[in-house]
Design a protein around this motif. Structure first.
Motif, PDB file in Angstrom:
ATOM      1  N   GLY A  53     -10.783  17.002  17.281  1.00  0.00           N
ATOM      2  CA  GLY A  53     -10.559  17.307  18.695  1.00  0.00           C
ATOM      3  C   GLY A  53     -10.287  18.780  18.928  1.00  0.00           C
ATOM      4  O   GLY A  53     -10.674  19.647  18.138  1.00  0.00           O
ATOM      5  N   ASP A  54      -9.607  19.050  20.030  1.00  0.00           N
ATOM      6  CA  ASP A  54      -9.406  20.442  20.456  1.00  0.00           C
ATOM      7  C   ASP A  54      -8.667  21.284  19.422  1.00  0.00           C
ATOM      8  O   ASP A  54      -8.843  22.502  19.385  1.00  0.00           O
ATOM      9  CB  ASP A  54      -8.622  20.478  21.775  1.00  0.00           C
ATOM     10  N   GLY A  60     -12.786  21.608  23.999  1.00  0.00           N
ATOM     11  CA  GLY A  60     -14.045  20.868  23.846  1.00  0.00           C
ATOM     12  C   GLY A  60     -14.138  19.775  24.878  1.00  0.00           C
ATOM     13  O   GLY A  60     -13.660  19.924  26.008  1.00  0.00           O
ATOM     14  N   THR A  61     -14.720  18.651  24.478  1.00  0.00           N
ATOM     15  CA  THR A  61     -14.865  17.518  25.395  1.00  0.00           C
ATOM     16  C   THR A  61     -14.292  16.257  24.738  1.00  0.00           C
ATOM     17  O   THR A  61     -14.094  16.203  23.522  1.00  0.00           O
ATOM     18  CB  THR A  61     -16.350  17.254  25.730  1.00  0.00           C
ATOM     19  N   VAL A  62     -14.067  15.251  25.579  1.00  0.00           N
ATOM     20  CA  VAL A  62     -13.559  13.972  25.088  1.00  0.00           C
ATOM     21  C   VAL A  62     -14.557  13.368  24.092  1.00  0.00           C
ATOM     22  O   VAL A  62     -14.167  12.840  23.051  1.00  0.00           O
ATOM     23  CB  VAL A  62     -13.305  12.999  26.269  1.00  0.00           C
TER      24      VAL A  62
HETATM   25  C1  LIG Z   1      -8.152  20.481  33.059  1.00  0.00           C
HETATM   26  C2  LIG Z   1      -9.035  19.878  31.987  1.00  0.00           C
HETATM   27  C3  LIG Z   1     -10.145  19.136  32.392  1.00  0.00           C
HETATM   28  C4  LIG Z   1     -10.975  18.556  31.424  1.00  0.00           C
HETATM   29  N1  LIG Z   1     -12.041  17.830  31.847  1.00  0.00           N
HETATM   30  C5  LIG Z   1     -12.821  17.234  30.943  1.00  0.00           C
HETATM   31  C6  LIG Z   1     -13.909  16.425  31.355  1.00  0.00           C
HETATM   32  O1  LIG Z   1     -14.187  16.244  32.548  1.00  0.00           O
HETATM   33  N2  LIG Z   1     -14.672  15.835  30.399  1.00  0.00           N
HETATM   34  C7  LIG Z   1     -14.410  16.007  29.066  1.00  0.00           C
HETATM   35  O2  LIG Z   1     -15.127  15.428  28.240  1.00  0.00           O
HETATM   36  N3  LIG Z   1     -13.392  16.781  28.660  1.00  0.00           N
HETATM   37  C8  LIG Z   1     -12.579  17.391  29.552  1.00  0.00           C
HETATM   38  N4  LIG Z   1     -11.539  18.161  29.139  1.00  0.00           N
HETATM   39  C9  LIG Z   1     -11.334  18.360  27.699  1.00  0.00           C
HETATM   40  C10 LIG Z   1     -10.667  17.138  27.076  1.00  0.00           C
HETATM   41  O3  LIG Z   1      -9.507  16.802  27.821  1.00  0.00           O
HETATM   42  C11 LIG Z   1     -10.283  17.482  25.626  1.00  0.00           C
HETATM   43  O4  LIG Z   1     -11.405  18.005  24.928  1.00  0.00           O
HETATM   44  C12 LIG Z   1      -9.783  16.238  24.900  1.00  0.00           C
HETATM   45  O5  LIG Z   1      -8.711  15.661  25.607  1.00  0.00           O
HETATM   46  C13 LIG Z   1      -9.353  16.619  23.485  1.00  0.00           C
HETATM   47  O6  LIG Z   1      -8.741  15.483  22.901  1.00  0.00           O
HETATM   48  P1  LIG Z   1      -7.666  15.687  21.757  1.00  0.00           P
HETATM   49  O7  LIG Z   1      -7.294  14.310  21.315  1.00  0.00           O
HETATM   50  O8  LIG Z   1      -8.198  16.653  20.755  1.00  0.00           O
HETATM   51  O9  LIG Z   1      -6.438  16.422  22.441  1.00  0.00           O
HETATM   52  P2  LIG Z   1      -5.493  15.933  23.612  1.00  0.00           P
HETATM   53  O10 LIG Z   1      -6.195  14.970  24.523  1.00  0.00           O
HETATM   54  O11 LIG Z   1      -4.942  17.193  24.210  1.00  0.00           O
HETATM   55  O12 LIG Z   1      -4.376  15.127  22.873  1.00  0.00           O
HETATM   56  C14 LIG Z   1      -3.361  15.781  22.132  1.00  0.00           C
HETATM   57  C15 LIG Z   1      -2.117  14.926  22.291  1.00  0.00           C
HETATM   58  O13 LIG Z   1      -1.115  15.409  21.403  1.00  0.00           O
HETATM   59  C16 LIG Z   1       0.111  15.370  22.092  1.00  0.00           C
HETATM   60  N5  LIG Z   1       1.020  16.320  21.435  1.00  0.00           N
HETATM   61  C17 LIG Z   1       1.045  17.666  21.527  1.00  0.00           C
HETATM   62  N6  LIG Z   1       2.038  18.180  20.769  1.00  0.00           N
HETATM   63  C18 LIG Z   1       2.637  17.114  20.182  1.00  0.00           C
HETATM   64  C19 LIG Z   1       3.717  16.983  19.281  1.00  0.00           C
HETATM   65  N7  LIG Z   1       4.376  18.061  18.811  1.00  0.00           N
HETATM   66  N8  LIG Z   1       4.061  15.759  18.879  1.00  0.00           N
HETATM   67  C20 LIG Z   1       3.397  14.660  19.316  1.00  0.00           C
HETATM   68  N9  LIG Z   1       2.349  14.724  20.191  1.00  0.00           N
HETATM   69  C21 LIG Z   1       1.981  15.936  20.597  1.00  0.00           C
HETATM   70  C22 LIG Z   1      -0.227  15.749  23.520  1.00  0.00           C
HETATM   71  O14 LIG Z   1       0.777  15.296  24.401  1.00  0.00           O
HETATM   72  C23 LIG Z   1      -1.541  14.993  23.705  1.00  0.00           C
HETATM   73  O15 LIG Z   1      -1.340  13.688  24.177  1.00  0.00           O
HETATM   74  C24 LIG Z   1     -10.693  18.742  30.056  1.00  0.00           C
HETATM   75  C25 LIG Z   1      -9.579  19.482  29.667  1.00  0.00           C
HETATM   76  C26 LIG Z   1      -8.759  20.047  30.618  1.00  0.00           C
HETATM   77  C27 LIG Z   1      -7.551  20.837  30.180  1.00  0.00           C
END
Ligand SMILES: Cc1cc2nc3c(=O)[nH]c(=O)nc-3n(C[C@H](O)[C@H](O)[C@H](O)COP(=O)(O)OP(=O)(O)OC[C@H]3O[C@@H](n4cnc5c(N)ncnc54)[C@H](O)[C@@H]3O)c2cc1C
Length: 83
Positions: A53-54, A60-62
């Motif tokens: 992920g990010d 990046g994207t979901v």
């Molecule tokens: C405003 C915005 C709009 C977006 N729109 C889109 C869209 O339309 N379509 C799309 O595909 N993508 C979109 N994205 C991108 C998408 O949200 C991310 O690429 C995706 O959520 C990445 O998933 P992830 O699991 O890597 O990270 P995240 O979804 O960020 O998950 C990380 C998790 O870790 C948790 N965390 C952080 N620190 C700690 C800690 N110390 N202990 C425990 N937990 C912790 C956070 O609370 C979070 O829940 C958008 C992003 C943003 C910011």
């Protein structure tokens, strides 16, 4: 669609939070992203640890994050079965 504005402020959380950056630097020697093997999502130099992920690719994207999770799950499954 085109709309005219005087000023645009981007207010989305697409950078690493300071607290997380400090942790990453302590654990992985970098303040931004975690380095992984792209095929397996294994964290480089840390056997048994996976990331996706990010946190590995930056904003990046979901779909990309879910695909990373699937790659990691496959690699973890293979690692367990190889024991
Ligand atoms: C405003 C915005 C709009 C977006 N729109 C889109 C869209 O339309 N379509 C799309 O595909 N993508 C979109 N994205 C991108 C998408 O949200 C991310 O690429 C995706 O959520 C990445 O998933 P992830 O699991 O890597 O990270 P995240 O979804 O960020 O998950 C990380 C998790 O870790 C948790 N965390 C952080 N620190 C700690 C800690 N110390 N202990 C425990 N937990 C912790 C956070 O609370 C979070 O829940 C958008 C992003 C943003 C910011």
């Amino acid at each position: 669609m085109e709309i005219e504005f005087d000023q645009v402020i981007i207010a989305v959380g697409q950078t690493v939070e300071p607290g997380l950056a400090s942790y990453l630097e302590k654990e992985f020697g970098r303040r931004d992203l975690i380095e992984v093997d792209e095929g397996t999502m294994r964290v480089k130099g840390r056997p048994g640890l996976y990331a996706g992920g990010d946190i590995v690719r930056g904003a990046g994207t979901v779909v990309q994050a879910v695909a990373d999770g699937r790659r990691a799950a496959r690699a973890i499954d293979a690692q367990i079965k190889a024991r």
